[in-house]
Design a protein around this motif. Structure first.
Motif, mmCIF file in Angstrom:
data_model
loop_
_atom_site.group_PDB
_atom_site.id
_atom_site.type_symbol
_atom_site.label_atom_id
_atom_site.label_comp_id
_atom_site.label_asym_id
_atom_site.label_seq_id
_atom_site.Cartn_x
_atom_site.Cartn_y
_atom_site.Cartn_z
ATOM 1 N N GLN A 1 0.840 -1.213 0.000
ATOM 2 C CA GLN A 1 0.000 0.000 0.000
ATOM 3 C C GLN A 1 0.869 1.254 0.000
ATOM 4 O O GLN A 1 0.634 2.191 -0.779
ATOM 5 N N LEU A 2 1.859 1.270 0.884
ATOM 6 C CA LEU A 2 2.760 2.423 0.976
ATOM 7 C C LEU A 2 3.573 2.584 -0.305
ATOM 8 O O LEU A 2 3.809 3.706 -0.769
ATOM 9 N N ASN A 3 3.964 1.471 -0.898
ATOM 10 C CA ASN A 3 4.729 1.500 -2.142
ATOM 11 C C ASN A 3 3.925 2.187 -3.249
ATOM 12 O O ASN A 3 4.445 3.022 -3.998
ATOM 13 N N GLN A 4 2.639 1.856 -3.325
ATOM 14 C CA GLN A 4 1.794 2.486 -4.341
ATOM 15 C C GLN A 4 1.643 3.982 -4.066
ATOM 16 O O GLN A 4 1.681 4.803 -4.993
ATOM 17 N N GLU A 5 1.484 4.335 -2.790
ATOM 18 C CA GLU A 5 1.360 5.757 -2.426
ATOM 19 C C GLU A 5 2.627 6.515 -2.811
ATOM 20 O O GLU A 5 2.560 7.638 -3.326
ATOM 21 N N PHE A 6 3.787 5.896 -2.569
ATOM 22 C CA PHE A 6 5.063 6.531 -2.889
ATOM 23 C C PHE A 6 5.137 6.845 -4.388
ATOM 24 O O PHE A 6 5.425 7.968 -4.793
ATOM 25 N N HIS A 7 4.870 5.834 -5.195
ATOM 26 C CA HIS A 7 5.006 6.027 -6.647
ATOM 27 C C HIS A 7 3.959 7.003 -7.192
ATOM 28 O O HIS A 7 4.244 7.753 -8.129
ATOM 29 N N ALA A 8 2.777 7.003 -6.575
ATOM 30 C CA ALA A 8 1.729 7.930 -7.028
ATOM 31 C C ALA A 8 2.186 9.387 -6.880
ATOM 32 O O ALA A 8 1.898 10.226 -7.741
ATOM 33 N N VAL A 9 2.921 9.683 -5.808
ATOM 34 C CA VAL A 9 3.437 11.047 -5.619
ATOM 35 C C VAL A 9 4.310 11.444 -6.809
ATOM 36 O O VAL A 9 4.283 12.597 -7.262
ATOM 37 N N LEU A 10 5.061 10.475 -7.350
ATOM 38 C CA LEU A 10 6.027 10.769 -8.403
ATOM 39 C C LEU A 10 5.454 10.727 -9.813
ATOM 40 O O LEU A 10 6.046 11.307 -10.717
ATOM 41 N N TYR A 11 4.328 10.051 -10.007
ATOM 42 C CA TYR A 11 3.785 9.999 -11.379
ATOM 43 C C TYR A 11 2.485 10.777 -11.581
ATOM 44 O O TYR A 11 2.096 11.034 -12.711
ATOM 45 N N GLU A 12 1.811 11.153 -10.500
ATOM 46 C CA GLU A 12 0.487 11.777 -10.646
ATOM 47 C C GLU A 12 0.535 13.161 -11.307
ATOM 48 O O GLU A 12 -0.481 13.657 -11.790
ATOM 49 N N GLU A 13 1.693 13.805 -11.296
ATOM 50 C CA GLU A 13 1.796 15.124 -11.948
ATOM 51 C C GLU A 13 2.015 15.005 -13.460
ATOM 52 O O GLU A 13 2.135 16.016 -14.146
ATOM 53 N N CYS A 14 2.057 13.785 -13.957
ATOM 54 C CA CYS A 14 2.279 13.561 -15.395
ATOM 55 C C CYS A 14 1.244 14.327 -16.216
ATOM 56 O O CYS A 14 0.043 14.143 -16.036
ATOM 57 N N PRO A 15 1.665 15.219 -17.124
ATOM 58 C CA PRO A 15 0.721 16.051 -17.874
ATOM 59 C C PRO A 15 0.052 15.316 -19.053
ATOM 60 O O PRO A 15 -0.856 15.871 -19.662
ATOM 61 N N ASN A 16 0.505 14.095 -19.330
ATOM 62 C CA ASN A 16 -0.086 13.322 -20.433
ATOM 63 C C ASN A 16 -1.158 12.390 -19.868
ATOM 64 O O ASN A 16 -0.839 11.365 -19.248
ATOM 65 N N PRO A 17 -2.450 12.715 -20.070
ATOM 66 C CA PRO A 17 -3.511 11.916 -19.445
ATOM 67 C C PRO A 17 -3.582 10.487 -19.981
ATOM 68 O O PRO A 17 -4.031 9.583 -19.276
#
Length: 228
Positions: free
Chosen positions: A135-151
């Motif tokens: 769960q924490l691993n997914q949260e970590f990666h989400a912080v780093l990819y969620e700003e991706c401007p390509n939907p």
């Protein structure tokens, strides 16, 4: 007498009860991939002897849902192995790209949050709970990819993570040693982003990080097969 015979015919055997009990818990995720199946404990929960539980385990092993290893015992198998591999390989590509595209938009707050999560993951290592770590691993990666401007890329990343959730609860159940390597790689990716590293270097680091987990699992499975 006839009623008794009918009742006996319709009452599930103890082996069938044990099978349904274990199978239900595998299907709903309570028994995750790599979960050790302690026969005496299951027998106690069902108030039956170990013999029908052992029969149920053999049946689940024949169906590919459980593996049995000498000196370890019965464990829940990794389900849909090929599909998991394809998903991880695809996710490595799209998540790597999403992380690269996000990097210029990552702020000090993003980095602080990611490091907080990574510290929580490190704290989980000694008293290891694979489900929580994942769960924490997914949260970590989400912080780093969620700003991706390509939907479109972001949608593919979300689909990949959702598919992983369906396929297994946690790879780290099988290869807990991989968890320690993973948190170190997290810090490496954060350092690259923080230092303004080349976009491609960030993407490749994120990609290698994802594939390293897959490689660890394949190594475990190869060793497991050789022992048999």
């Amino acid at each position: 007498m006839a009623d008794a015979a009918v009742k006996a015919a319709t009452t599930p055997s103890k082996s069938q009860l044990a099978y349904e009990f274990i199978r239900a818990r595998i299907d709903d995720g309570r028994y995750v991939s790599g979960f050790r199946l302690v026969l005496g404990q299951i027998a106690g929960e069902l108030d039956i002897s170990v013999v029908p539980v052992r029969e149920a385990i053999r049946r689940l092993e024949a169906e590919g849902l459980v593996t049995f290893e000498k000196n370890v015992g019965a464990q829940v198998a990794l389900l849909q192995e090929a599909e998991y591999t394809y998903t991880m390989e695809t996710l490595a590509l799209v998540e790597g790209a999403a992380t690269r595209l996000s990097a210029p938009l990552i702020t000090v707050d993003h980095l602080r949050r990611a490091r907080e999560i990574n510290r929580e993951m490190i704290a989980c290592l000694d008293d290891f709970i694979p489900h929580r770590f994942t769960q924490l691993n997914q949260e970590f990666h989400a912080v780093l990819y969620e700003e991706c401007p390509n939907p479109h890329i972001l949608d593919l990343v979300h689909r990949g993570w959702n598919r992983l959730t369906v396929l297994r609860d946690s790879t780290f159940s099988f290869v807990p040693g991989r968890a320690r390597e993973s948190v170190d790689e997290h810090e490496h990716i954060l350092t690259l982003i923080e230092s303004g590293a080349e976009a491609l270097e960030i993407e490749l680091a994120a990609r290698r990080h994802r594939l390293a987990t897959l490689d660890s699992l394949h190594a475990y499975q190869s060793e497991h097969k050789q022992q048999h």
